[in-house]
Design a protein around this motif. Structure first.
Motif, mmCIF file in Angstrom:
data_model
loop_
_atom_site.group_PDB
_atom_site.id
_atom_site.type_symbol
_atom_site.label_atom_id
_atom_site.label_comp_id
_atom_site.label_asym_id
_atom_site.label_seq_id
_atom_site.Cartn_x
_atom_site.Cartn_y
_atom_site.Cartn_z
ATOM 1 N N SER A 44 0.841 -1.194 0.000
ATOM 2 C CA SER A 44 0.000 0.000 0.000
ATOM 3 C C SER A 44 0.874 1.241 0.000
ATOM 4 C CB SER A 44 -0.938 0.025 1.220
ATOM 5 O OG SER A 44 -0.217 0.317 2.399
ATOM 6 N N SER B 177 0.373 5.389 0.953
ATOM 7 C CA SER B 177 -0.554 6.352 1.564
ATOM 8 C C SER B 177 0.185 7.641 1.860
ATOM 9 C CB SER B 177 -1.102 5.802 2.887
ATOM 10 O OG SER B 177 -1.685 4.539 2.706
ATOM 11 N N VAL C 200 -2.859 9.655 6.757
ATOM 12 C CA VAL C 200 -3.815 8.596 6.440
ATOM 13 C C VAL C 200 -3.746 7.571 7.559
ATOM 14 C CG1 VAL C 200 -4.285 6.634 4.898
ATOM 15 C CG2 VAL C 200 -3.859 8.903 3.940
ATOM 16 N N ARG D 10 -5.232 3.876 8.398
ATOM 17 C CA ARG D 10 -5.907 2.691 7.855
ATOM 18 C C ARG D 10 -6.150 1.723 9.005
ATOM 19 N NH1 ARG D 10 -5.597 2.190 2.181
ATOM 20 N NH2 ARG D 10 -4.180 3.678 1.211
ATOM 21 N N SER E 273 -10.910 6.444 5.332
ATOM 22 C CA SER E 273 -11.843 5.962 4.314
ATOM 23 C C SER E 273 -13.244 5.913 4.929
ATOM 24 C CB SER E 273 -11.441 4.561 3.847
ATOM 25 O OG SER E 273 -11.642 3.627 4.899
ATOM 26 N N ALA E 274 -14.255 5.791 4.090
ATOM 27 C CA ALA E 274 -15.628 5.651 4.588
ATOM 28 C C ALA E 274 -15.740 4.392 5.454
ATOM 29 C CB ALA E 274 -16.609 5.597 3.423
ATOM 30 N N LYS E 275 -15.075 3.329 5.038
ATOM 31 C CA LYS E 275 -15.081 2.069 5.794
ATOM 32 C C LYS E 275 -14.520 2.280 7.197
ATOM 33 C CE LYS E 275 -12.284 -2.115 5.696
ATOM 34 N NZ LYS E 275 -11.457 -2.987 4.861
ATOM 35 N N ASP E 276 -13.415 3.003 7.301
ATOM 36 C CA ASP E 276 -12.792 3.222 8.603
ATOM 37 C C ASP E 276 -13.599 4.192 9.471
ATOM 38 O OD1 ASP E 276 -10.861 1.425 7.886
ATOM 39 O OD2 ASP E 276 -9.413 2.942 7.283
ATOM 40 N N GLN E 277 -14.264 5.134 8.864
ATOM 41 C CA GLN E 277 -15.141 6.041 9.613
ATOM 42 C C GLN E 277 -16.324 5.286 10.206
ATOM 43 O OE1 GLN E 277 -16.335 9.438 7.246
ATOM 44 N NE2 GLN E 277 -14.235 9.802 6.585
#
Length: 181
Positions: free
Chosen positions: A51, A53, A57, A59, A165-169
């Protein structure tokens, strides 16, 4: 290689033997025989991930409820703060976390066994992270624990709000997360 044990004994920081001179450096980032003998961990890695970043960032905290992955992580460019959270209900260190700085400069690796959530924060302008996994990515069983869960009280070295990310939020607190028995 030398091994640094964390307050969670299964999470290991590995310092490879680096050979440096005026031409540059060389080290074995992974050697199955040395890794298994010196750590006592016998595993097969099946997937390599890479990855990139930018700074700030964050993750994570990611894990798979089925096909849990052990990870051997290192930063090959830049610096990250890498975190492992024990999410095994039956473990004496359940809900505990450890964090380590991994960088291209210090060349350290981090072993995080299956049964842990994993995340990292990029401290440098950019960071590239390579990690080996012991099982394949299974998107249907991918889960996220909230990076700033107050019960975990992770001391992220933040100077500004992280980029998520939206997933992490949308991560769940550990108390509400689907985790291992």
């Amino acid at each position: 290689m030398s091994i640094v044990y964390s307050k969670i004994p299964e999470v290991l920081q590995i310092e490879p033997q680096v050979f440096a001179d005026d031409r540059g450096f060389f080290f074995e980032a992974y050697n199955y025989q040395k890794f298994s003998i010196e750590t006592g961990i016998v595993t097969n890695f099946v997937q390599d991930n890479h990855s990139c970043s930018k700074q700030n960032v964050l993750r994570g905290l990611h894990y798979q409820i089925q096909q849990p992955q052990g990870k051997l992580i290192r930063a090959v460019v830049g610096t990250i703060f890498d975190v492992a959270v024990d999410i095994r209900k039956s473990s004496p260190t359940f809900g505990k976390c450890v964090g380590f700085e991994l960088s291209a400069k210090n060349k350290r690796l981090l072993w995080i066994p299956p049964g842990f959530a994993h995340g990292f924060l990029v401290l440098s302008e950019i960071a590239e992270v390579l990690y080996k996994t012991t099982d394949y990515y299974a998107p249907q069983s991918d889960r996220t624990i909230l990076w700033n869960d107050p019960d975990l009280a992770i001391d992220w070295p933040l100077t500004t709000p992280p980029i998520l990310s939206a997933k992490d939020q949308a991560g769940k607190p550990l108390k509400a997360a689907e985790i291992f028995d």
